[in-house]
Scaffold this active site. Sequence first.
Site, PDB file in Angstrom:
ATOM      1  N   GLU A 127       0.832  -1.214   0.000  1.00  0.00           N
ATOM      2  CA  GLU A 127       0.000   0.000   0.000  1.00  0.00           C
ATOM      3  C   GLU A 127       0.862   1.258   0.000  1.00  0.00           C
ATOM      4  O   GLU A 127       0.520   2.260  -0.641  1.00  0.00           O
ATOM      5  CB  GLU A 127      -0.957  -0.047   1.207  1.00  0.00           C
ATOM      6  CG  GLU A 127      -2.021  -1.129   1.001  1.00  0.00           C
ATOM      7  CD  GLU A 127      -2.784  -1.514   2.256  1.00  0.00           C
ATOM      8  OE1 GLU A 127      -2.146  -1.692   3.317  1.00  0.00           O
ATOM      9  OE2 GLU A 127      -4.020  -1.628   2.195  1.00  0.00           O
ATOM     10  N   GLU A 147      -3.308  -9.920   3.993  1.00  0.00           N
ATOM     11  CA  GLU A 147      -4.122  -9.649   5.198  1.00  0.00           C
ATOM     12  C   GLU A 147      -5.157 -10.726   5.463  1.00  0.00           C
ATOM     13  O   GLU A 147      -5.480 -11.020   6.614  1.00  0.00           O
ATOM     14  CB  GLU A 147      -4.826  -8.292   5.071  1.00  0.00           C
ATOM     15  CG  GLU A 147      -3.898  -7.084   5.164  1.00  0.00           C
ATOM     16  CD  GLU A 147      -3.329  -6.657   3.825  1.00  0.00           C
ATOM     17  OE1 GLU A 147      -3.379  -7.441   2.849  1.00  0.00           O
ATOM     18  OE2 GLU A 147      -2.822  -5.522   3.762  1.00  0.00           O
TER      19      GLU A 147
HETATM   20  N1  CAA Z   1       4.629  -7.092  11.652  1.00  0.00           N
HETATM   21  C1  CAA Z   1       5.427  -7.321  12.710  1.00  0.00           C
HETATM   22  N2  CAA Z   1       6.539  -8.069  12.640  1.00  0.00           N
HETATM   23  C2  CAA Z   1       6.845  -8.614  11.445  1.00  0.00           C
HETATM   24  C3  CAA Z   1       6.058  -8.414  10.305  1.00  0.00           C
HETATM   25  C4  CAA Z   1       4.900  -7.599  10.433  1.00  0.00           C
HETATM   26  N3  CAA Z   1       4.103  -7.307   9.391  1.00  0.00           N
HETATM   27  N4  CAA Z   1       6.608  -9.094   9.276  1.00  0.00           N
HETATM   28  C5  CAA Z   1       7.706  -9.695   9.772  1.00  0.00           C
HETATM   29  N5  CAA Z   1       7.861  -9.405  11.077  1.00  0.00           N
HETATM   30  C6  CAA Z   1       8.914  -9.854  11.980  1.00  0.00           C
HETATM   31  C7  CAA Z   1       8.744 -11.316  12.372  1.00  0.00           C
HETATM   32  O1  CAA Z   1       7.832 -11.440  13.434  1.00  0.00           O
HETATM   33  C8  CAA Z   1      10.150 -11.681  12.761  1.00  0.00           C
HETATM   34  O2  CAA Z   1      10.408 -11.176  14.052  1.00  0.00           O
HETATM   35  P1  CAA Z   1      11.251 -12.095  15.119  1.00  0.00           P
HETATM   36  O3  CAA Z   1      12.597 -12.263  14.491  1.00  0.00           O
HETATM   37  O4  CAA Z   1      11.265 -11.231  16.347  1.00  0.00           O
HETATM   38  O5  CAA Z   1      10.511 -13.382  15.259  1.00  0.00           O
HETATM   39  C9  CAA Z   1      10.993 -10.874  11.780  1.00  0.00           C
HETATM   40  O6  CAA Z   1      10.158  -9.819  11.299  1.00  0.00           O
HETATM   41  C10 CAA Z   1      11.467 -11.679  10.577  1.00  0.00           C
HETATM   42  O7  CAA Z   1      10.340 -12.281   9.980  1.00  0.00           O
HETATM   43  P2  CAA Z   1      10.220 -13.883   9.740  1.00  0.00           P
HETATM   44  O8  CAA Z   1      11.008 -14.629  10.747  1.00  0.00           O
HETATM   45  O9  CAA Z   1       8.763 -14.207   9.643  1.00  0.00           O
HETATM   46  O10 CAA Z   1      10.942 -13.978   8.318  1.00  0.00           O
HETATM   47  P3  CAA Z   1      10.666 -15.050   7.160  1.00  0.00           P
HETATM   48  O11 CAA Z   1      11.751 -14.890   6.175  1.00  0.00           O
HETATM   49  O12 CAA Z   1      10.430 -16.400   7.736  1.00  0.00           O
HETATM   50  O13 CAA Z   1       9.268 -14.570   6.493  1.00  0.00           O
HETATM   51  C11 CAA Z   1       7.687 -12.966   5.630  1.00  0.00           C
HETATM   52  C12 CAA Z   1       9.185 -13.312   5.855  1.00  0.00           C
HETATM   53  C13 CAA Z   1       7.094 -13.924   4.594  1.00  0.00           C
HETATM   54  C14 CAA Z   1       7.627 -11.538   5.108  1.00  0.00           C
HETATM   55  C15 CAA Z   1       6.942 -13.100   6.980  1.00  0.00           C
HETATM   56  O14 CAA Z   1       7.641 -12.358   7.973  1.00  0.00           O
HETATM   57  C16 CAA Z   1       5.522 -12.604   6.935  1.00  0.00           C
HETATM   58  O15 CAA Z   1       4.656 -13.282   6.445  1.00  0.00           O
HETATM   59  N6  CAA Z   1       5.285 -11.392   7.506  1.00  0.00           N
HETATM   60  C17 CAA Z   1       3.958 -10.832   7.608  1.00  0.00           C
HETATM   61  C18 CAA Z   1       3.487 -10.265   6.282  1.00  0.00           C
HETATM   62  C19 CAA Z   1       2.071  -9.772   6.415  1.00  0.00           C
HETATM   63  O16 CAA Z   1       1.150 -10.512   6.731  1.00  0.00           O
HETATM   64  N7  CAA Z   1       1.875  -8.463   6.147  1.00  0.00           N
HETATM   65  C20 CAA Z   1       0.583  -7.829   6.239  1.00  0.00           C
HETATM   66  C21 CAA Z   1       0.374  -7.266   7.616  1.00  0.00           C
HETATM   67  S1  CAA Z   1      -1.279  -6.712   7.862  1.00  0.00           S
HETATM   68  C22 CAA Z   1      -1.347  -5.197   7.099  1.00  0.00           C
HETATM   69  O17 CAA Z   1      -0.384  -4.731   6.530  1.00  0.00           O
HETATM   70  C23 CAA Z   1      -2.670  -4.515   7.186  1.00  0.00           C
HETATM   71  C24 CAA Z   1      -2.795  -3.329   6.340  1.00  0.00           C
HETATM   72  O18 CAA Z   1      -3.151  -3.383   5.184  1.00  0.00           O
HETATM   73  C25 CAA Z   1      -2.533  -2.023   6.897  1.00  0.00           C
END
Ligand code: CAA
Length: 273
Positions: A127, A147
Amino acid sequence: MRQRLQGVGGIRKLRGMEELIYVPGAVATLTVNRPKALNALNRAVLEGLAQVLSEIRNDNAVRVLIVTGGGDRAFVAGADIAAMAEMGVSEGLEFGRLGHAVMSAIEDLPIPVIAAVNGFALGGGLELALACDLIVASEKARFGQPEINLGIIPGFGGTQRLPHRIGHARARELILTGDMFDAKTGLEWGLVNKVVAPEQLLDEARKVAEKIATKSGFALRQAKAALRAASTMEEDAGLRFEQNAFGVCFGSEDRVEGMKAFVGKREAKWQHK
Ligand code: CAA
């Protein structure tokens, strides 16, 4: 209390907040810098962004803005899920409003904004990129609106801006499945302007920005406003908007200079007014 931007050797950080790095200049760079959380957007980062954007808006010396993410894994991996996990309805509503205000502030900046997408651009990260005018992406970039996998929907403008940029069929599929896509696919769909090797990303974004910065700031502002009308207005109103924006250009010093320079076979010297 309103925080002031601190100047440190041209690089400015928000006092008490290390998670945004702003480097001012004709081509300015704004970095969301929370690499340990893949640059996820929490309230403090969004409030910091709102403040920097308002300063940029009032700084005529900034001609083009590049937005990017700190570290080598993520542009922005979305809104902060740990923070959202604690929110009830009213906090969720307020958080969404703040996110919308930031994305609109980027879209409404009178200067062109380039997203340099260095890795994950998911949820609020996609976004954020969608609020920018151009997207230059690293070959490593991954985009998506995941999401739905969290039991929510895109909340910083994705349900509206994504269909405008890639069409309704693709946007519906992405938002309903939560699937990711890569930079090459983004290029094929017309979302991404350029895909480059990761180590060339910032140089390439800067090259595009510097080219744009050589143009008339006055004309760029009119072009940006008219282009925006293409996604916010019915075509008839948009065409009228363009007629007015075109006419407004004729009141600028840059229009006089640009045409004189062409006729005189010399480079134009823009005053940006
Ligand atoms: N919020 C908070 N923390 C996040 C994050 C997020 N969106 N994305 C990643 N992190 C954090 C993880 O919790 C992790 O923290 P720790 O080391 O303390 O455990 C760190 O970043 C590294 O992430 P991963 O260990 O998960 O890394 P990965 O390589 O295994 O995976 C990824 C990478 C696929 C991007 C995965 O982190 C992921 O799926 N993240 C979430 C993505 C997501 O769902 N985004 C949408 C959020 S909702 C939103 O954005 C609503 C809106 O429209 C406003």
